[in-house]
Every structure is written in C-alpha cells, then in structure tokens.
Design an enzyme around this catalytic site. Structure first.
Site, PDB file in Angstrom:
ATOM      1  N   LYS A 182      32.298 -22.940  -6.323  1.00 12.47           N
ATOM      2  CA  LYS A 182      33.709 -22.498  -6.425  1.00 12.47           C
ATOM      3  C   LYS A 182      33.920 -21.442  -5.349  1.00 12.47           C
ATOM      4  CE  LYS A 182      36.360 -19.749  -7.575  1.00 12.47           C
ATOM      5  NZ  LYS A 182      37.292 -19.104  -6.608  1.00 12.47           N
ATOM      6  N   SER A 235      33.498  -8.827  -5.702  1.00 13.74           N
ATOM      7  CA  SER A 235      33.749  -7.414  -6.020  1.00 13.74           C
ATOM      8  C   SER A 235      32.992  -6.991  -7.274  1.00 13.74           C
ATOM      9  CB  SER A 235      35.245  -7.204  -6.234  1.00 13.74           C
ATOM     10  OG  SER A 235      35.656  -7.956  -7.360  1.00 13.74           O
ATOM     11  N   CYS A 290      30.304  -6.708   3.376  1.00 18.00           N
ATOM     12  CA  CYS A 290      29.726  -5.930   2.264  1.00 18.00           C
ATOM     13  C   CYS A 290      28.675  -4.963   2.783  1.00 18.00           C
ATOM     14  CB  CYS A 290      29.121  -6.846   1.223  1.00 18.00           C
ATOM     15  SG  CYS A 290      27.721  -7.772   1.842  1.00 18.00           S
TER      16      CYS A 290
HETATM   17  P1  NAD Z   1      36.558 -11.050  -5.585  1.00 12.68           P
HETATM   18  O1  NAD Z   1      35.678 -10.448  -6.598  1.00 12.68           O
HETATM   19  O2  NAD Z   1      38.008 -10.788  -5.646  1.00 12.68           O
HETATM   20  O3  NAD Z   1      36.402 -12.656  -5.607  1.00 12.68           O
HETATM   21  C1  NAD Z   1      35.117 -13.255  -5.648  1.00 12.68           C
HETATM   22  C2  NAD Z   1      35.232 -14.575  -6.410  1.00 12.68           C
HETATM   23  O4  NAD Z   1      35.623 -14.309  -7.761  1.00 12.68           O
HETATM   24  C3  NAD Z   1      36.277 -15.514  -5.830  1.00 12.68           C
HETATM   25  O5  NAD Z   1      35.752 -16.819  -5.824  1.00 12.68           O
HETATM   26  C4  NAD Z   1      37.456 -15.383  -6.783  1.00 12.68           C
HETATM   27  O6  NAD Z   1      38.196 -16.561  -6.919  1.00 12.68           O
HETATM   28  C5  NAD Z   1      36.784 -15.048  -8.100  1.00 12.68           C
HETATM   29  N1  NAD Z   1      37.630 -14.191  -8.958  1.00 12.68           N
HETATM   30  C6  NAD Z   1      38.610 -13.322  -8.565  1.00 12.68           C
HETATM   31  N2  NAD Z   1      39.128 -12.685  -9.632  1.00 12.68           N
HETATM   32  C7  NAD Z   1      38.482 -13.156 -10.721  1.00 12.68           C
HETATM   33  C8  NAD Z   1      38.566 -12.856 -12.116  1.00 12.68           C
HETATM   34  N3  NAD Z   1      39.438 -11.966 -12.592  1.00 12.68           N
HETATM   35  N4  NAD Z   1      37.731 -13.501 -12.965  1.00 12.68           N
HETATM   36  C9  NAD Z   1      36.837 -14.416 -12.491  1.00 12.68           C
HETATM   37  N5  NAD Z   1      36.726 -14.726 -11.180  1.00 12.68           N
HETATM   38  C10 NAD Z   1      37.527 -14.107 -10.288  1.00 12.68           C
HETATM   39  O7  NAD Z   1      35.950 -10.622  -4.162  1.00 12.68           O
HETATM   40  P2  NAD Z   1      36.565 -10.855  -2.723  1.00 12.68           P
HETATM   41  O8  NAD Z   1      37.726  -9.945  -2.541  1.00 12.68           O
HETATM   42  O9  NAD Z   1      36.735 -12.297  -2.451  1.00 12.68           O
HETATM   43  O10 NAD Z   1      35.353 -10.355  -1.793  1.00 12.68           O
HETATM   44  C11 NAD Z   1      35.182  -9.020  -1.396  1.00 12.68           C
HETATM   45  C12 NAD Z   1      34.203  -8.301  -2.291  1.00 12.68           C
HETATM   46  O11 NAD Z   1      32.945  -8.984  -2.298  1.00 12.68           O
HETATM   47  C13 NAD Z   1      33.884  -6.897  -1.817  1.00 12.68           C
HETATM   48  O12 NAD Z   1      33.795  -6.049  -2.952  1.00 12.68           O
HETATM   49  C14 NAD Z   1      32.522  -7.023  -1.154  1.00 12.68           C
HETATM   50  O13 NAD Z   1      31.752  -5.845  -1.134  1.00 12.68           O
HETATM   51  C15 NAD Z   1      31.895  -8.048  -2.041  1.00 12.68           C
HETATM   52  N6  NAD Z   1      30.800  -8.728  -1.367  1.00 12.68           N
HETATM   53  C16 NAD Z   1      29.530  -8.391  -1.739  1.00 12.68           C
HETATM   54  C17 NAD Z   1      28.453  -8.990  -1.106  1.00 12.68           C
HETATM   55  C18 NAD Z   1      27.054  -8.626  -1.475  1.00 12.68           C
HETATM   56  O14 NAD Z   1      26.142  -9.335  -1.083  1.00 12.68           O
HETATM   57  N7  NAD Z   1      26.827  -7.556  -2.230  1.00 12.68           N
HETATM   58  C19 NAD Z   1      28.669  -9.930  -0.090  1.00 12.68           C
HETATM   59  C20 NAD Z   1      29.991 -10.248   0.255  1.00 12.68           C
HETATM   60  C21 NAD Z   1      31.045  -9.634  -0.397  1.00 12.68           C
END
Ligand code: NAD
Length: 506
Positions: A182, A235, A290
């Site tokens: 997904k 996140s 990240c």
């Molecule tokens: P996000 O958490 O908004 O989305 C990630 C995934 O979760 C997406 O597929 C989204 O559709 C899904 N999602 C969104 N809201 C949801 C909910 N309420 N319930 C269930 N699923 C949901 O993250 P983003 O904005 O796409 O990415 C940026 C974030 O990812 C930043 O915080 C970054 O630090 C983090 N990140 C971390 C790493 C790591 O390895 N630690 C790597 C890349 C990004």
C-alpha cells in the site's frame, strides 16, 4: 514493459489483485498532483474493503505454492528485476520527479538505493541459511530452518516512493512470503511502475498485490486475519497507530517513523567539507528525508561558522525538480507547504532568530509551486515547537553549546533516534561519540549515514517500533520464522535402551 502501463491508462491507477490489473469499484479518488505546477497527473483510487480482502486472499492462496518454490527460482526473479529496474530507471525517475517534486538526480538516487536492496535479495541462498549442529546428544543432531511466515503487508510514505517499497516487497517475497503493498496516496505512480516491472520479472500471480488508499485500507490490512507481518514506514503518529493496531491483532510489526537528526560540529572539523555536507543534508530533497540533518549543534568556536553556513545556503537554486541545476525542489503538497510555513512562523513567535527566511519564494514559470527556500534559525531553545516537532522541510536549526559533553547530552535528550553525525578530525572524539550517543545510525564526517543493504537500517528510540530493521540481515529475520528440528535416526542394529522418563537426551 511493452504493454501500456497501468499508470498510463486513463490516468486512474489500477489495483493489482491476483496478477490482474483491475479498476477499483470505489467512489473515493484523490488527485495525484505535480508539486511544482499543481498539474493533475492522475487519480488514485481508495480501494474498498472487499478489494483489500480480495488482495489479501489472493496472497494467501498464492503462499501455498510460493513458499515451496526453490530458492534459486526466487533468486533468479530478483536478478531479472534488478536488470529491469536498471533499464527503466530514467523513465521511472521522470515520473517520480513529476509526482514527488524531487530533482531528477535525487529521483535516480531514490531508485538506486532501492535497487541495491534488490541486488542484495539475490544473495538469498546464503541469507536464508539455517544452522546445524551435530551430536547435541548421542546420535542426536539439531538444525534450524528459516521458513517464510505467510502474507506480509507494506505501508510506505511519500518521500521515497521507489526506495522504501523496494526495502519491503523484494526481501519479503524472496524469503518465500507473499505480499500486499500500500504505497503513499500522494505519489503512487512510480511505485506502480516498479510493481509492473516485478510482474515482468516473473513474480507469479497473487505473490505481489498492490492496493491504494489511506487510513481505511491501512487499518484493513493491519486487522486482516491472513496478514502475518506488517512493515510500516512513515510519520510517528501513524506508525504508533499501525504498530498498536497490528500488534493487537497478533501481527509481527516493524515501524520506522519520524526523526529530528542532529549534527554535532567540533571546532577542529574540516570547515569547508563540514559546511558543504550540512547544507546538502539539510536542504537537499527540500528537507523531506527521514535522515535529513535538521539540527546543527555547534560546539565552542564552531558557533562562528554560522555566517558561512548561511552564505552557502543562500546560493542554493530553488526550482522545479526537472529543471537543470535545481538544488531545492518544492515540498510535496500545499498542506505540507502550509505546515512548514506555520512552523517557521511559530519559531519567530517563540523568539528564535530567523537568519534566513525561505518563505515567499517565487519561481518564475512555476508560480503555483509549493516552494520554500532554505531557512536557517539560530538562537533556538529546546522547548520551541520548531525543535520539538519534525518540520520535514528545508529548515535548519542551529544551537550552540560550550562543550562536547553538553552536545552529546543535548542529542541524547531528544526523543528521536534515527540518525546523527559528528564532524571532527579527532579519532578520540569520534570514538567517544559512537560509544556515548544514543542514536541508532551514526555518521562520522558523514551527514546522512543510511547503511547500505548488507547492513540494516537501524534507527532507534522514538524513530522506531519493533526490534528489526527494514532491510539487510535483520529483515530476513523479520520475514522468516525459525523452526528448530532435533533428530535421532536408528538403524536396524540399534540396541533397545528402554523408556526414558527424564527430559534429558542421552
Ligand atoms: P504518513 O505517516 O502520513 O503516511 C505513511 C503511510 O501511512 C501512507 O501510506 C499513508 O497513506 C498512511 N496513513 C496516513 N494516515 C494514516 C492513518 N491515519 N491511519 C493509517 N494509515 C495512514 O507519512 P508521510 O507524510 O507519507 O511520510 C513522511 C514521514 O515518514 C516523516 O515523518 C518521515 O520522517 C517518515 N519517514 C521515516 C523513515 C524512516 O526510515 N524512519 C523513512 C521515510 C520517511
């Protein structure tokens, strides 16, 4: 890749269920928008509960035969996949650049870092080997098998739409699992292209499935009875939710989450190298990595380097990602732009010094783009929102401390633990830092220390839930379960030793 791609047919993405690209029956769609122009590139469907169920069921059915597919056959699919990704990388990079906003060079890097994981997956023959010890008791041998666990799910963020899906499905599948992916609903087109290549490489129907959507689809995967493991990257708020929900439903879960990565600069560091590294790590990819450096801790006289840091940051070229010479592209969405601008405003309100303000940048020809230029704050306190929250934009905070020990204490007091870097010419200081710093990934004169796939991604503390990382040797453990077999064989001449009522083997 001769057939029209699912991303090119009517600009509405399809779902991949049991080897077939199907149009979703949903009534909920979201536009995929170019962040530099606001041009709508396509539409992503939010799959229905029935479609999610069908994808998981297809993976469940396919597992019965895929788990018994010889390891060499699985490996050869990965060999083919790596060749296809290499061949199609320029084209995928263009799509990625358009839907995500990063520069073409960065888009190619995004694909390449994922390709390295596919290359590593080709070593599965040795990675998945068990252990064997003979004569643990008289005539008794014990060995372990690393067996696949079943249907696994991957949920990925917007910032690396190629690399992070490639952290997940190749390793899960090459271990003998089946998979439901997904991707982020904000930029799913490049991910769909990689899935198309995986089919072309020979992944059988049902072994890899693709569903699109948001919270409802994610929650459906985390609670589905056939899903055995969930790998999440995104996140902290969503990762915590996914970890709790999937864990409550008995899944194995790993969640890589948000960050606030500090670089510590000692006055003996190579000044020019350090400043160049900091500017690239803070503002490259518009700060949406990240592992981006978001805080610099200047120790002692290094505090005097701030003017040079500002001068370098001012030279960066803000423009659309596909334009030659661009250093900083747009942030991914209007919402992200407003959030970053709001956080900058909060820093000013709370008394930080805005040494360089990237708000209000207008790029000729791309006036509608979500641009924020490099932004630099000094005089930052740790109680300010800009320090406590992940900004995920091209904003760098500078803090100054008197001693190295104070710097280490400051980094360790921050709840996040994704990455950190130390800049110094002193081996003794570097050794002290790697020993005392409580962060999972450490760079010495390296600002973004993302390990290559022979190791694992090892963020820690508030940046990660679960003990195993998303690629490398650790992920082979995540995607397999250990079965331990203890054997004794009798030949016809064996003497009857009688009944043994103790728990010991003799
Ligand atoms: P996000 O958490 O908004 O989305 C990630 C995934 O979760 C997406 O597929 C989204 O559709 C899904 N999602 C969104 N809201 C949801 C909910 N309420 N319930 C269930 N699923 C949901 O993250 P983003 O904005 O796409 O990415 C940026 C974030 O990812 C930043 O915080 C970054 O630090 C983090 N990140 C971390 C790493 C790591 O390895 N630690 C790597 C890349 C990004």
């Amino acid at each position: 890749m001769n057939a029209p791609l699912p991303t090119e047919t009517g600009h509405t993405l399809k779902l991949l269920i049991n080897g077939q690209w199907v149009a979703s029956k949903t009534e909920h769609f979201q536009d995929i928008v170019n962040p530099a122009t606001q041009q709508v590139l396509g539409r992503v469907p939010f799959a229905t509960a029935e479609e999610v169920d069908a994808a998981v069921n297809a993976a469940h059915q396919a597992f019965a035969s895929w788990r018994n597919t010889p390891v060499g056959a699985r490996m050869r699919i990965m060999l083919k996949l790596q060749a296809l990704i290499r061949e199609h990388s320029p084209r995928i990079a263009k799509v990625l650049c358009a839907e995500q906003g990063k520069t073409l060079a960065d888009a190619e890097g995004d694909i390449f870092r994922g390709l390295e994981v596919v290359e590593h997956a080709c070593s599965i023959g040795s990675l998945q080997m068990g252990e064997h010890l003979e004569n643990v008791a008289g005539g008794v041998d014990t060995y372990t098998l690393r067996q696949p666990i079943g249907v696994c799910a991957g949920i990925t963020p917007f910032n690396f739409p190629a690399m992070i899906p490639l952290w997940m499905f190749p390793m899960a599948i090459v271990c003998g699992n089946t998979f439901v992916l997904k991707p982020s609903e904000q930029d799913p087109m490049s991910t769909a292209l990689l899935v198309e290549l995986a089919l072309e490489a020979g992944i059988p129907a049902g072994v890899l499935n693709l569903v699109h959507g948001g919270k409802e689809v994610v929650d459906g995967l985390c609670t589905h009875p056939h899903i055995k493991a969930v790998s999440f990257v995104g996140s902290t708020a969503v990762g915590t939710h996914v970890y709790d929900l999937a864990g409550q439903h008995g899944k194995r879960v790993q969640a890589m989450m948000g960050a606030k990565n500090h670089a510590v600069v000692l006055p003996d560091a190579n000044r020019e190298q350090t400043l160049n590294a900091l500017v690239g790590a803070a503002f490259g990819a518009a700060g949406q990595r990240c592992m981006a450096t978001s805080v610099v801790v200047m120790v002692g006289e290094a505090a005097e380097w701030v003017d040079d840091l500002k001068a370098l940051a001012q030279k960066l070229k803000v423009n659309a990602g596909h334009e030659p010479g661009t250093d900083v592209g747009p942030v991914v969405s209007r919402r992200a732009l407003e959030r970053v601008q709001g956080l900058i405003a909060s820093g000013v309100e709370e008394g930080a010094v805005l040494a360089l303000d990237g708000r209000g940048v207008v790029v000729p020809g791309y006036e509608q783009g979500n641009f924020v230029g490099p932004t630099l704050f000094t005089g930052v306190r740790t109680d300010m929102r800009i320090y406590r929250e992940e900004i995920f934009g091209p904003v760098l905070l500078v803090l100054s401390v008197a001693t190295f020990d104070e710097a280490i204490a400051l980094v360790n007091a921050n709840p996040f633990g994704n990455g950190t870097g130390l800049f110094t010419q002193s081996g003794a200081a570097a050794r002290k830092f790697q020993n005392e710093i409580d962060i999972g990934q450490v760079g010495i004169n390296i600002p973004i220390p993302v390990p290559v796939p022979f190791f694992s991604f090892t963020g820690s503390r508030g940046s990660k839930l679960g003990d195993l990382g998303p690629y490398g040797k650790q992920v082979v453990q995540f995607y397999t379960q250990t079965k331990t077999v203890t054997t004794r064989w009798f030949d016809d001449s064996s003497v009857n030793a009688g009944v043994n009522t103790t728990i010991h083997l003799r």
